[in-house]
Write a protein that holds these residues in place. Sequence first.
Motif, mmCIF file in Angstrom:
data_model
loop_
_atom_site.group_PDB
_atom_site.id
_atom_site.type_symbol
_atom_site.label_atom_id
_atom_site.label_comp_id
_atom_site.label_asym_id
_atom_site.label_seq_id
_atom_site.Cartn_x
_atom_site.Cartn_y
_atom_site.Cartn_z
ATOM 1 N N LEU A 146 0.709 -1.145 0.092
ATOM 2 C CA LEU A 146 0.005 -0.057 -0.019
ATOM 3 C C LEU A 146 0.908 1.258 0.046
ATOM 4 C CD1 LEU A 146 -2.855 -0.906 2.552
ATOM 5 C CD2 LEU A 146 -2.795 -1.013 0.244
ATOM 6 N N ALA A 147 2.066 1.177 -0.250
ATOM 7 C CA ALA A 147 3.276 2.367 -0.278
ATOM 8 C C ALA A 147 2.560 3.370 -1.257
ATOM 9 C CB ALA A 147 4.517 1.849 -0.252
ATOM 10 N N LEU A 148 3.095 4.594 -0.728
ATOM 11 C CA LEU A 148 2.822 5.737 -1.647
ATOM 12 C C LEU A 148 4.505 6.069 -1.974
ATOM 13 C CD1 LEU A 148 0.330 8.193 -0.038
ATOM 14 C CD2 LEU A 148 0.015 6.703 -2.007
ATOM 15 N N MET A 149 4.435 6.203 -3.267
ATOM 16 C CA MET A 149 5.773 6.782 -3.881
ATOM 17 C C MET A 149 5.664 7.999 -4.324
ATOM 18 S SD MET A 149 7.693 3.679 -4.720
ATOM 19 C CE MET A 149 8.727 3.830 -5.945
ATOM 20 N N ASP A 150 7.167 8.612 -3.981
ATOM 21 C CA ASP A 150 7.399 10.035 -4.253
ATOM 22 C C ASP A 150 6.457 10.823 -3.215
ATOM 23 O OD1 ASP A 150 9.411 9.474 -6.298
ATOM 24 O OD2 ASP A 150 7.584 9.103 -7.500
ATOM 25 N N ALA A 151 6.644 10.822 -2.013
ATOM 26 C CA ALA A 151 5.596 11.370 -1.065
ATOM 27 C C ALA A 151 5.511 12.821 -1.184
ATOM 28 C CB ALA A 151 6.227 10.834 0.351
ATOM 29 N N THR A 152 6.568 13.405 -1.757
ATOM 30 C CA THR A 152 6.590 14.904 -1.887
ATOM 31 C C THR A 152 5.734 15.356 -3.013
ATOM 32 O OG1 THR A 152 8.460 14.761 -3.575
ATOM 33 C CG2 THR A 152 9.315 15.179 -1.161
ATOM 34 N N THR A 201 -5.271 13.829 0.779
ATOM 35 C CA THR A 201 -4.469 13.734 -0.539
ATOM 36 C C THR A 201 -3.186 13.868 -0.166
ATOM 37 O OG1 THR A 201 -5.384 15.798 -1.464
ATOM 38 C CG2 THR A 201 -6.327 13.751 -2.112
ATOM 39 N N ASP A 202 -3.085 14.824 0.894
ATOM 40 C CA ASP A 202 -1.587 15.357 1.263
ATOM 41 C C ASP A 202 -1.114 14.524 2.440
ATOM 42 O OD1 ASP A 202 -3.680 16.190 3.221
ATOM 43 O OD2 ASP A 202 -2.693 17.955 3.426
ATOM 44 N N LEU A 203 -1.154 13.134 2.547
ATOM 45 C CA LEU A 203 -0.632 12.309 3.321
ATOM 46 C C LEU A 203 0.810 12.455 3.223
ATOM 47 C CD1 LEU A 203 -2.282 10.113 5.362
ATOM 48 C CD2 LEU A 203 -1.396 8.617 3.775
ATOM 49 N N ASP A 204 1.471 12.395 4.488
ATOM 50 C CA ASP A 204 2.969 12.452 4.529
ATOM 51 C C ASP A 204 3.288 11.228 5.458
ATOM 52 O OD1 ASP A 204 2.765 13.511 7.075
ATOM 53 O OD2 ASP A 204 3.294 15.755 6.701
ATOM 54 N N HIS A 205 4.574 11.226 5.643
ATOM 55 C CA HIS A 205 5.208 10.381 6.501
ATOM 56 C C HIS A 205 4.928 10.233 8.076
ATOM 57 C CE1 HIS A 205 7.536 13.770 7.639
ATOM 58 N NE2 HIS A 205 7.737 13.255 8.690
ATOM 59 N N GLN A 237 7.378 22.553 0.974
ATOM 60 C CA GLN A 237 7.384 22.244 2.563
ATOM 61 C C GLN A 237 8.720 21.888 3.062
ATOM 62 O OE1 GLN A 237 4.684 22.380 4.515
ATOM 63 N NE2 GLN A 237 3.604 23.125 2.796
ATOM 64 N N PRO A 238 9.123 22.374 4.385
ATOM 65 C CA PRO A 238 10.363 22.087 5.041
ATOM 66 C C PRO A 238 10.806 20.498 4.488
ATOM 67 C CG PRO A 238 8.875 23.218 6.378
ATOM 68 C CD PRO A 238 8.073 22.732 5.336
ATOM 69 N N GLU A 239 9.889 19.594 4.923
ATOM 70 C CA GLU A 239 10.389 18.037 4.587
ATOM 71 C C GLU A 239 10.754 17.943 2.990
ATOM 72 O OE1 GLU A 239 7.365 19.018 5.827
ATOM 73 O OE2 GLU A 239 7.450 18.195 7.987
#
Length: 668
Positions: A158-164, A190-194, A471-473
């Motif tokens: 279920l991984a999301l690639m290219d999280a940025t 839709t803006d899910l992050d780490h 974003q900073p990340e």
Amino acid sequence: MTERLISGRYLLKRSIAGGGMGAIWLALDTQLQRHVAIKLMASHHLTSPESRQRFALEAKAIARLQNPHVVQIYDYGIDEGDVPYIVMELLEGEDLAALLERRLKLSPEAVVPLLNQVARALTAAHLAGVIHRDLKLGNIFLARLDGEEVVKVLDFGLALMDATENAANTESEVAGTPRYMSPEQMRGQTDLDHRADVWALAVVLYRLLTGDFPFSPQALETLRLGTATVLPTPPSRMVPELGTQLDEFFARALAPELSQRFSSARELAAAFTALVETGRPTRAAKVLVVDDEPDMALVMQLLLRKEIEENIYEFVFASNGEEALEKLRQHPDVEAILSDLKMPKMDGLTFLGRVGEVNPLVKVIIVSAYGDMGNLRTAMNRGAFDFLVKPINFDDLRSTLEKTIKHVRELRRMLRSTEENDLLRMFVNGGVVERVLSAVRTPLSVAGEKVESTVVFIDVKDFTELTRGDQPEQAIQRLNANFEVIVPELVSRGGVVDKFVGDAVMAVFRGQGHMGRALDACLSARQQLRAMAFRAGEGSPYSHGVCIGVDSGALVSGSIGARTLGRLDYTVLGDVVNRAAWLASLAERDQILIREELSQQLDSGFECTPLGARELPGTSVPLRVSELVHRREAVVPAADSTIRPPIRESVPRLAALNAASGKDAGSH
């Protein structure tokens, strides 16, 4: 079932696990003659383009992560029957769900090493732009590898690639295991992050400590809707001995608001580890006694009654080797083991060979009769620290335990020092660390020294301007991706990374041939970044290009700062440093600039182009500048004696030539 051959190479043996997207099979790689695990897509997913794409993305996500705590992928393909498959390393052991089912709950001390290994895996994934989205006990595996127990994160289905780039996705998607999902993941944002994975890691940690979930299903629904503030059930209410400090820890780790949580898996793990370490009182030395004699506990209590009452020793007992291994997992702070040789289920010699898998620092004292000297000799050859003879003599027991525990504590102290030095080397180059340690041991050495060196500045072109809206990340991940390519090229040729200055790195080269090695490193770093940009495309982190300045000559090195306040920095000073920095600021994209005077001193292998005079900032003195174009001949061998190919053509140029002739630029 009849054995089936996949892609003419992998011979399926038996199904060993199942999942939503497919089954895991034990298989034999007939070419390499090794056993592997193969994931075959389930038949009911084969007609779904979305499922097939998701299956391929899982393979790509795992392949992107070269980390010892992530299951490794060997191959991916589509079988003759149009069935996609992923070939992975075969692991022996159990997942944390099975471990918790057996143990019901774990002590904080036992959880710390597990948590830190999962955090390392997630950190690697997040830096690579991968969000797992389904972290749970069943997807964390405790594997036995090379005689050690190693945690592996599994199932990136279920991984999301290219999280940025997730924010650009306009389609909401709810995916994952509900009891482990963060509020924003349950809402399908839709803006899910780490930080969704960091939430899941906190749930995993909570479950290991308490055996239960931090939120009821009703509370999770309230969190999803965001209609009220819901806090996790305080773990001290479920396991009082955990203490209220952990209540505060989980209130932060599982806070509904993103901004209130831990910012990374590494931060969460470090905070938990610090709580466990600081909350640990001065304790008795813990000794595991392994013996099937029913009165052994009474014997220890009689022999060492005074020491037990004074909290010098604490004893844990097991009746055989199998039980002892489990006790050792439950009590990772055991420092010494007293083990009999003749026991049911698993004897002492077998147990001795397995101890290092669970706790490599603990020391084993064999206890046996005089008549068993042959086995005693075998035990000593297999790594036993010492032995005692039955019937046990009190003075002999006490002195042997004292000696063993003193030895183990010294080993642990040395390991902590090594880990601290390794952590320091993450932030400071190893060569600098040694000079700093020398300066600390010899105060006069902070006075400094004058050395002939070459200084390199490599600046990521227009990085601040182009990432201003990120974003900073995202900005940090993008910058670090460049440094992950640049730094190995500098270090492999003997360069010492002095510091990172914003979006630039400064390195110093000393010793014989320092200028040639520095220039080779610059050429190679530029080539590698061009190759990465060519393969990954213009939108990749590597598409910025670099501006490089190099200067060489005499400079001053030493420790500067306020020693009385405990703040020192080991660095280099002088005109050479200033000129290298200025040349980097003057360079255009992918230019390497040096003084023309230096270019005339280089051997014929380097080709330079004069660019004329430039005026140094703050002065009217002109400086004649040259551009280093390329190397005509083989490079100077790297400092670690690794042989590297001559740097002649950039990879994009080679790829174009190979494409024209029908070759793959990435083939070997």
